[in-house]
Design a protein around this motif. Structure first.
Motif, PDB file in Angstrom:
ATOM      1  N   HIS A 233       0.383 -22.769 -44.537  1.00  0.00           N
ATOM      2  CA  HIS A 233       0.744 -21.591 -45.094  1.00  0.00           C
ATOM      3  C   HIS A 233       0.145 -21.498 -46.332  1.00  0.00           C
ATOM      4  CE1 HIS A 233       3.637 -20.511 -42.051  1.00  0.00           C
ATOM      5  NE2 HIS A 233       3.778 -21.606 -41.724  1.00  0.00           N
ATOM      6  N   ASP A 234      -0.551 -22.626 -47.150  1.00  0.00           N
ATOM      7  CA  ASP A 234      -0.936 -22.331 -48.138  1.00  0.00           C
ATOM      8  C   ASP A 234      -2.265 -21.401 -48.506  1.00  0.00           C
ATOM      9  OD1 ASP A 234       0.810 -24.308 -48.913  1.00  0.00           O
ATOM     10  OD2 ASP A 234      -0.829 -25.805 -49.152  1.00  0.00           O
ATOM     11  N   TYR A 235      -2.750 -20.957 -47.388  1.00  0.00           N
ATOM     12  CA  TYR A 235      -3.974 -20.303 -47.484  1.00  0.00           C
ATOM     13  C   TYR A 235      -3.901 -18.796 -46.854  1.00  0.00           C
ATOM     14  CZ  TYR A 235      -6.026 -24.873 -48.632  1.00  0.00           C
ATOM     15  OH  TYR A 235      -6.196 -26.178 -48.820  1.00  0.00           O
ATOM     16  N   GLN A 236      -4.214 -17.793 -47.300  1.00  0.00           N
ATOM     17  CA  GLN A 236      -4.442 -16.574 -46.863  1.00  0.00           C
ATOM     18  C   GLN A 236      -5.957 -16.249 -46.203  1.00  0.00           C
ATOM     19  OE1 GLN A 236      -1.694 -14.620 -46.150  1.00  0.00           O
ATOM     20  NE2 GLN A 236      -0.564 -16.409 -46.946  1.00  0.00           N
ATOM     21  N   VAL A 237      -6.087 -16.680 -45.000  1.00  0.00           N
ATOM     22  CA  VAL A 237      -7.453 -16.596 -44.422  1.00  0.00           C
ATOM     23  C   VAL A 237      -7.685 -14.981 -43.682  1.00  0.00           C
ATOM     24  CG1 VAL A 237      -8.879 -17.349 -42.930  1.00  0.00           C
ATOM     25  CG2 VAL A 237      -7.306 -18.811 -43.757  1.00  0.00           C
ATOM     26  N   ASN A 238      -8.508 -14.546 -44.167  1.00  0.00           N
ATOM     27  CA  ASN A 238      -8.774 -13.079 -43.749  1.00  0.00           C
ATOM     28  C   ASN A 238      -9.399 -13.195 -42.131  1.00  0.00           C
ATOM     29  OD1 ASN A 238     -11.747 -12.314 -43.344  1.00  0.00           O
ATOM     30  ND2 ASN A 238     -11.675 -12.698 -45.534  1.00  0.00           N
ATOM     31  N   PRO A 239      -8.895 -11.858 -41.455  1.00  0.00           N
ATOM     32  CA  PRO A 239      -9.221 -12.271 -40.022  1.00  0.00           C
ATOM     33  C   PRO A 239     -10.725 -12.634 -39.278  1.00  0.00           C
ATOM     34  CG  PRO A 239      -7.736 -10.259 -40.364  1.00  0.00           C
ATOM     35  CD  PRO A 239      -8.244 -10.904 -41.879  1.00  0.00           C
ATOM     36  N   LEU A 240     -11.519 -11.998 -40.234  1.00  0.00           N
ATOM     37  CA  LEU A 240     -13.096 -12.397 -39.787  1.00  0.00           C
ATOM     38  C   LEU A 240     -13.218 -13.859 -40.449  1.00  0.00           C
ATOM     39  CD1 LEU A 240     -15.850 -11.596 -38.714  1.00  0.00           C
ATOM     40  CD2 LEU A 240     -16.433 -10.589 -41.238  1.00  0.00           C
ATOM     41  N   ALA A 241     -13.015 -14.089 -41.325  1.00  0.00           N
ATOM     42  CA  ALA A 241     -12.967 -15.766 -41.882  1.00  0.00           C
ATOM     43  C   ALA A 241     -12.292 -16.766 -40.605  1.00  0.00           C
ATOM     44  CB  ALA A 241     -12.550 -15.918 -43.208  1.00  0.00           C
ATOM     45  N   GLU A 242     -11.272 -16.141 -40.253  1.00  0.00           N
ATOM     46  CA  GLU A 242     -10.450 -17.045 -39.256  1.00  0.00           C
ATOM     47  C   GLU A 242     -11.288 -17.098 -37.987  1.00  0.00           C
ATOM     48  OE1 GLU A 242      -5.855 -16.067 -38.942  1.00  0.00           O
ATOM     49  OE2 GLU A 242      -6.700 -15.455 -36.942  1.00  0.00           O
ATOM     50  N   ALA A 243     -11.871 -16.077 -37.523  1.00  0.00           N
ATOM     51  CA  ALA A 243     -12.799 -16.124 -36.353  1.00  0.00           C
ATOM     52  C   ALA A 243     -13.823 -16.932 -36.517  1.00  0.00           C
ATOM     53  CB  ALA A 243     -13.201 -14.601 -36.092  1.00  0.00           C
ATOM     54  N   LEU A 244     -14.545 -16.911 -37.659  1.00  0.00           N
ATOM     55  CA  LEU A 244     -15.618 -17.505 -37.820  1.00  0.00           C
ATOM     56  C   LEU A 244     -15.348 -19.033 -38.300  1.00  0.00           C
ATOM     57  CD1 LEU A 244     -17.315 -15.191 -40.266  1.00  0.00           C
ATOM     58  CD2 LEU A 244     -18.317 -15.881 -38.032  1.00  0.00           C
ATOM     59  N   LEU A 245     -13.992 -19.390 -38.698  1.00  0.00           N
ATOM     60  CA  LEU A 245     -13.760 -20.959 -38.777  1.00  0.00           C
ATOM     61  C   LEU A 245     -13.481 -21.435 -37.632  1.00  0.00           C
ATOM     62  CD1 LEU A 245     -11.609 -20.641 -42.083  1.00  0.00           C
ATOM     63  CD2 LEU A 245     -13.624 -22.038 -42.007  1.00  0.00           C
ATOM     64  N   MET A 246     -12.699 -20.685 -36.608  1.00  0.00           N
ATOM     65  CA  MET A 246     -12.407 -20.996 -35.311  1.00  0.00           C
ATOM     66  C   MET A 246     -13.611 -21.299 -34.513  1.00  0.00           C
ATOM     67  SD  MET A 246      -9.109 -20.906 -34.537  1.00  0.00           S
ATOM     68  CE  MET A 246      -7.640 -20.228 -35.225  1.00  0.00           C
ATOM     69  N   SER A 247     -14.625 -20.640 -34.561  1.00  0.00           N
ATOM     70  CA  SER A 247     -15.893 -20.859 -33.702  1.00  0.00           C
ATOM     71  C   SER A 247     -16.499 -21.916 -34.534  1.00  0.00           C
ATOM     72  CB  SER A 247     -16.561 -19.708 -33.779  1.00  0.00           C
ATOM     73  OG  SER A 247     -17.026 -19.032 -35.063  1.00  0.00           O
ATOM     74  N   ALA A 248     -16.430 -22.279 -35.891  1.00  0.00           N
ATOM     75  CA  ALA A 248     -16.941 -23.262 -36.448  1.00  0.00           C
ATOM     76  C   ALA A 248     -16.650 -24.486 -36.130  1.00  0.00           C
ATOM     77  CB  ALA A 248     -17.136 -23.209 -37.788  1.00  0.00           C
TER      78      ALA A 248
ATOM     79  N   THR B  41      -8.697 -29.333 -22.240  1.00  0.00           N
ATOM     80  CA  THR B  41      -8.690 -28.651 -23.442  1.00  0.00           C
ATOM     81  C   THR B  41      -7.316 -28.039 -23.830  1.00  0.00           C
ATOM     82  OG1 THR B  41      -9.793 -27.692 -25.484  1.00  0.00           O
ATOM     83  CG2 THR B  41     -10.270 -26.929 -23.321  1.00  0.00           C
ATOM     84  N   ASP B  42      -6.737 -28.205 -24.827  1.00  0.00           N
ATOM     85  CA  ASP B  42      -5.534 -27.616 -25.399  1.00  0.00           C
ATOM     86  C   ASP B  42      -5.986 -26.265 -26.050  1.00  0.00           C
ATOM     87  OD1 ASP B  42      -3.184 -26.598 -26.631  1.00  0.00           O
ATOM     88  OD2 ASP B  42      -2.285 -28.608 -27.044  1.00  0.00           O
ATOM     89  N   ARG B  43      -6.291 -25.215 -25.477  1.00  0.00           N
ATOM     90  CA  ARG B  43      -6.977 -24.051 -26.159  1.00  0.00           C
ATOM     91  C   ARG B  43      -8.438 -24.138 -26.035  1.00  0.00           C
ATOM     92  NH1 ARG B  43      -3.505 -20.593 -27.777  1.00  0.00           N
ATOM     93  NH2 ARG B  43      -1.718 -21.117 -28.436  1.00  0.00           N
ATOM     94  N   SER B  44      -9.286 -22.983 -26.086  1.00  0.00           N
ATOM     95  CA  SER B  44     -10.401 -23.051 -25.939  1.00  0.00           C
ATOM     96  C   SER B  44     -10.930 -21.844 -26.629  1.00  0.00           C
ATOM     97  CB  SER B  44     -10.890 -23.109 -24.323  1.00  0.00           C
ATOM     98  OG  SER B  44     -10.625 -21.660 -23.997  1.00  0.00           O
ATOM     99  N   ALA B  45     -12.268 -21.315 -26.467  1.00  0.00           N
ATOM    100  CA  ALA B  45     -12.951 -20.130 -26.783  1.00  0.00           C
ATOM    101  C   ALA B  45     -12.018 -18.923 -26.502  1.00  0.00           C
ATOM    102  CB  ALA B  45     -14.317 -19.915 -26.368  1.00  0.00           C
ATOM    103  N   TYR B  46     -11.454 -19.172 -25.157  1.00  0.00           N
ATOM    104  CA  TYR B  46     -10.775 -18.043 -24.847  1.00  0.00           C
ATOM    105  C   TYR B  46      -9.393 -17.484 -25.703  1.00  0.00           C
ATOM    106  CZ  TYR B  46     -13.235 -18.024 -20.391  1.00  0.00           C
ATOM    107  OH  TYR B  46     -14.059 -18.010 -19.389  1.00  0.00           O
ATOM    108  N   SER B  47      -9.357 -18.505 -26.275  1.00  0.00           N
ATOM    109  CA  SER B  47      -8.024 -18.382 -27.507  1.00  0.00           C
ATOM    110  C   SER B  47      -8.514 -17.372 -28.444  1.00  0.00           C
ATOM    111  CB  SER B  47      -7.414 -19.712 -28.306  1.00  0.00           C
ATOM    112  OG  SER B  47      -6.896 -20.424 -27.367  1.00  0.00           O
TER     113      SER B  47
ATOM    114  N   LEU C 139     -19.545 -14.150 -30.146  1.00  0.00           N
ATOM    115  CA  LEU C 139     -19.585 -15.068 -31.102  1.00  0.00           C
ATOM    116  C   LEU C 139     -19.290 -16.401 -30.754  1.00  0.00           C
ATOM    117  CD1 LEU C 139     -19.397 -15.714 -34.275  1.00  0.00           C
ATOM    118  CD2 LEU C 139     -17.029 -15.247 -34.167  1.00  0.00           C
ATOM    119  N   ASN C 140     -18.346 -16.514 -29.802  1.00  0.00           N
ATOM    120  CA  ASN C 140     -17.928 -17.735 -29.246  1.00  0.00           C
ATOM    121  C   ASN C 140     -19.111 -18.439 -28.358  1.00  0.00           C
ATOM    122  OD1 ASN C 140     -15.292 -18.914 -30.321  1.00  0.00           O
ATOM    123  ND2 ASN C 140     -15.073 -16.858 -30.364  1.00  0.00           N
ATOM    124  N   ASP C 141     -19.637 -17.273 -27.553  1.00  0.00           N
ATOM    125  CA  ASP C 141     -20.738 -17.834 -26.549  1.00  0.00           C
ATOM    126  C   ASP C 141     -21.686 -18.569 -27.135  1.00  0.00           C
ATOM    127  OD1 ASP C 141     -21.609 -17.686 -23.654  1.00  0.00           O
ATOM    128  OD2 ASP C 141     -23.239 -16.540 -24.320  1.00  0.00           O
TER     129      ASP C 141
END
Ligand code: TYD
Length: 203
Positions: free
Chosen positions: A56-71, A93-99, A118-120
Motif C-alpha cells: 500500500h506504500d506505492y501508487q503504481v500506475n496501470p501501465l507500470a503495473e502491467a510491465l512489472l507483472m510481466s517482468a 501456478t497460483d496465477r499466470s499471464a492470464y491474470s 505483452l505477456n506472450d
C-alpha cells in the motif's frame, strides 16, 4: 510439454490457494513430483517486484503495473517454469499471464489484446495448457477476503471487469479452460478438477 503446466485463476478471494493445497496433497499421496509457484513472485527478483506491486506504500500506475507483472513473470518462466517442464515435472501456478489479461487488460482497461501480446513476449509463448478458473461474484469473494493487498482492495466495479475478462478468456481458449463455480463445496470442485486433469482421487 505445456500440458504439465497447470494454472489456477480467479478474482481475489475466489479460493485458489486452498484448492491448490488440496490438489498438492493428492499429488503427494501418489508420489507425483510437482512444484508450486505463485505470481507475481516465485523467484527472488519476482518477490522484490511483488512487494512493489502489492504494498500500500506505492501508487503504481496501470501501465507500470502491467510491465512489472510481466517482468516478474519473464524471470519466473526462464528461471523455474521452463526448466521444470523440460525435466518432466508438473508445475502448478497460483496465477499466470492470464491474470494480467484479466486484471491489467480488462480491469485496468489497458486492452485485452495488447496485454495478451505483452505477456506472450514475456513468457516466450509458454502459456499454461490447463487453466482452472474459479468463477465467483465479486460481492461474495470480496466479503471472504482476510488480508487485502493494494490491487485486491479495488472497487467492486473493477472486479466485475476482471471477472468478465476471465470469462472472455475461457471462451476464447475453451479447450484449455475449466470454469468452476467457486461458491460450490471445495470437495465437489476438487473432484471436478481431478477428473479434468485425469488424476486418480480415489482414497
Ligand atoms: P495473489 O497473491 O494471487 O492474491 P490473492 O490470493 O488475494 O488472489 O495476487 C495478488 C494480487 O495481484 C491480486 O489482487 C491479483 C493481482 N494480479 C494482477 O493484477 N495481475 C497479475 O498478472 C497477477 C499475477 C496478479
Amino acid at each position: 510439454m505445456n500440458s504439465n503446466y497447470i494454472a489456477f485463476e480467479g478474482i481475489d478471494g475466489s479460493g485458489k490457494t486452498s484448492i491448490i493445497e488440496n490438489l498438492s496433497d493428492i499429488l503427494n499421496s501418489q508420489n507425483k513430483d510437482h512444484i508450486i509457484v505463485r505470481e507475481p513472485g516465485g523467484t527472488s527478483v519476482g518477490e522484490g517486484i511483488r512487494e512493489l506491486l502489492l504494498s500500500h506504500d506505492y501508487q503504481v500506475n496501470p501501465l507500470a503495473e502491467a510491465l512489472l507483472m510481466s517482468a516478474s513473470r519473464a524471470q519466473l518462466i526462464q528461471e523455474t517454469v521452463k526448466p521444470s517442464l523440460d525435466s518432466g515435472q508438473i508445475v502448478i501456478t497460483d496465477r499466470s499471464a492470464y491474470s494480467s489479461v484479466a486484471y491489467q487488460g480488462v480491469g485496468r482497461e489497458l486492452g485485452y489484446k495488447k496485454i495478451y501480446e505483452l505477456n506472450d513476449l514475456a513468457i516466450k509463448s509458454i502459456w499454461p495448457k490447463k487453466v482452472v478458473l474459479l468463477d465467483i461474484d465479486p460481492k461474495v469473494s470480496l466479503s471472504r477476503q482476510k488480508i487485502v493487498d493494494r490491487i485486491g482492495s479495488g472497487e467492486i466495479e473493477f472486479f466485475q471487469k476482471v471477472r468478465s475478462g476471465y470469462l472472455q478468456l475461457a471462451k476464447e481458449f475453451e479447450n484449455d479452460f475449466l470454469v468452476l463455480n467457486a461458491e460450490k463445496n471445495i470437495d465437489v470442485n476438487i473432484e471436478a478438477i481431478c477428473g479434468w486433469l485425469e488424476i486418480d482421487n480415489s482414497k
